[in-house]
Design a protein around this motif. Sequence first.
Motif, short mmCIF file in Angstrom:
data_model
loop_
_atom_site.label_atom_id
_atom_site.label_comp_id
_atom_site.label_asym_id
_atom_site.label_seq_id
_atom_site.Cartn_x
_atom_site.Cartn_y
_atom_site.Cartn_z
N ALA A 1 42.10 -19.50 -8.16
CA ALA A 1 40.66 -19.69 -7.87
C ALA A 1 39.94 -19.16 -9.09
O ALA A 1 40.40 -18.21 -9.73
N GLN A 2 38.83 -19.79 -9.42
CA GLN A 2 38.09 -19.35 -10.62
C GLN A 2 37.29 -18.09 -10.34
O GLN A 2 37.23 -17.19 -11.17
N ASN A 3 36.63 -18.08 -9.21
CA ASN A 3 35.73 -16.95 -8.89
C ASN A 3 35.29 -17.06 -7.43
O ASN A 3 35.88 -17.83 -6.66
N MET A 4 34.23 -16.34 -7.07
CA MET A 4 33.75 -16.33 -5.68
C MET A 4 33.23 -17.69 -5.24
O MET A 4 33.04 -17.94 -4.05
N LEU A 5 32.99 -18.58 -6.22
CA LEU A 5 32.38 -19.87 -5.88
C LEU A 5 33.41 -20.88 -5.39
O LEU A 5 33.03 -21.92 -4.82
N ASP A 6 34.70 -20.58 -5.59
CA ASP A 6 35.70 -21.53 -5.09
C ASP A 6 36.88 -20.87 -4.38
O ASP A 6 37.78 -21.57 -3.92
N VAL A 7 36.87 -19.54 -4.26
CA VAL A 7 38.03 -18.88 -3.65
C VAL A 7 38.07 -19.16 -2.14
O VAL A 7 37.03 -19.21 -1.48
N ARG A 8 39.29 -19.36 -1.64
CA ARG A 8 39.45 -19.56 -0.19
C ARG A 8 39.30 -18.21 0.50
O ARG A 8 39.73 -17.18 -0.03
N LEU A 9 38.72 -18.25 1.70
CA LEU A 9 38.46 -17.01 2.44
C LEU A 9 39.75 -16.21 2.61
O LEU A 9 39.76 -14.99 2.44
N GLU A 10 40.84 -16.89 2.92
CA GLU A 10 42.09 -16.16 3.18
C GLU A 10 42.59 -15.46 1.89
O GLU A 10 43.10 -14.34 1.95
N ASP A 11 42.40 -16.08 0.74
CA ASP A 11 42.82 -15.45 -0.51
C ASP A 11 41.87 -14.30 -0.88
O ASP A 11 42.31 -13.26 -1.40
N PHE A 12 40.59 -14.49 -0.59
CA PHE A 12 39.62 -13.42 -0.84
C PHE A 12 39.92 -12.21 0.05
O PHE A 12 39.83 -11.06 -0.38
N THR A 13 40.30 -12.49 1.29
CA THR A 13 40.59 -11.41 2.24
C THR A 13 41.78 -10.57 1.78
O THR A 13 41.72 -9.33 1.81
N THR A 14 42.82 -11.23 1.31
CA THR A 14 43.99 -10.46 0.85
C THR A 14 43.66 -9.72 -0.45
O THR A 14 44.14 -8.60 -0.68
N LEU A 15 42.82 -10.35 -1.29
CA LEU A 15 42.39 -9.67 -2.52
C LEU A 15 41.62 -8.39 -2.17
O LEU A 15 41.88 -7.31 -2.73
N MET A 16 40.70 -8.51 -1.21
CA MET A 16 39.90 -7.33 -0.84
C MET A 16 40.76 -6.25 -0.18
O MET A 16 40.49 -5.07 -0.33
N ALA A 17 41.80 -6.68 0.54
CA ALA A 17 42.69 -5.69 1.16
C ALA A 17 43.35 -4.83 0.08
O ALA A 17 43.49 -3.60 0.23
N THR A 18 43.73 -5.46 -1.02
CA THR A 18 44.36 -4.70 -2.11
C THR A 18 43.32 -3.82 -2.82
O THR A 18 43.61 -2.67 -3.16
N VAL A 19 42.12 -4.34 -3.02
CA VAL A 19 41.06 -3.52 -3.62
C VAL A 19 40.80 -2.29 -2.73
O VAL A 19 40.69 -1.15 -3.22
N HIS A 20 40.77 -2.52 -1.43
CA HIS A 20 40.54 -1.44 -0.47
C HIS A 20 41.66 -0.41 -0.51
O HIS A 20 41.44 0.80 -0.43
N LYS A 21 42.87 -0.88 -0.67
CA LYS A 21 44.04 0.02 -0.72
C LYS A 21 44.06 0.84 -2.02
O LYS A 21 44.32 2.05 -2.01
N LEU A 22 43.81 0.16 -3.14
CA LEU A 22 43.99 0.82 -4.44
C LEU A 22 42.82 1.70 -4.85
O LEU A 22 43.02 2.69 -5.57
N THR A 23 41.60 1.36 -4.44
CA THR A 23 40.43 2.11 -4.93
C THR A 23 40.56 3.62 -4.67
O THR A 23 40.41 4.41 -5.61
N PRO A 24 40.85 4.04 -3.43
CA PRO A 24 40.97 5.51 -3.23
C PRO A 24 42.16 6.10 -3.96
O PRO A 24 42.10 7.25 -4.43
N MET A 25 43.23 5.34 -4.10
CA MET A 25 44.41 5.88 -4.80
C MET A 25 44.10 6.09 -6.28
O MET A 25 44.53 7.08 -6.88
N ILE A 26 43.39 5.14 -6.88
CA ILE A 26 43.04 5.28 -8.30
C ILE A 26 42.09 6.47 -8.48
O ILE A 26 42.23 7.27 -9.41
N GLN A 27 41.15 6.60 -7.55
CA GLN A 27 40.21 7.75 -7.62
C GLN A 27 40.98 9.06 -7.56
O GLN A 27 40.73 9.98 -8.36
N GLN A 28 41.91 9.14 -6.63
CA GLN A 28 42.67 10.40 -6.45
C GLN A 28 43.62 10.64 -7.62
O GLN A 28 43.72 11.76 -8.12
#
Length: 142
Positions: free
Chosen positions: A50-77
Amino acid sequence: MSYDPDNIFAKILRGDLPCHKIYEDDNTLAFLDIMPRAKGHTLVIPKSPAQNMLDVRLEDFTTLMATVHKLTPMIQQALDADGILLQQLNGDAAGQLVYHIHFHIVPRFEGVPLKHHGNQFQQEDILKKNAQILTDYIARQS
Ligand code: 5GP
């Protein structure tokens, strides 16, 4: 413009270009930005095209956000960051450089100014060291 299968991140996903990987699962990959705005600046991408938010499928965006959600606190810590900037750019006018959708996870440290976007290559040994810190921390949490 349609998705270019030869964009830099597609090449990284295929293993045609190297990266400093910090995390991977079935749907996503996370690696260090080679021109980091701050120590530990990480890019998270879906494996699906997908190029960006303008063409990404919801299901791919959801899994992408799940990883962002998982990694953000770990990177901070892992880096003891004072804050985290999340960045996601869509289109030339927004400053998007690579047309495979990604989130930037940018650790922020009090008193340390943000470097310019996609401007200055980081030394290989520093990227390697930071990737090791993050990979080790993530492995310990899993
Ligand atoms: P964008 O403007 O598309 O949101 O950001 C693309 C990011 O990719 C920039 O921060 C830039 O530094 C980074 N980048 C560009 N080429 C490469 C590369 O070959 N490897 C890695 N790891 N990052 C890259």
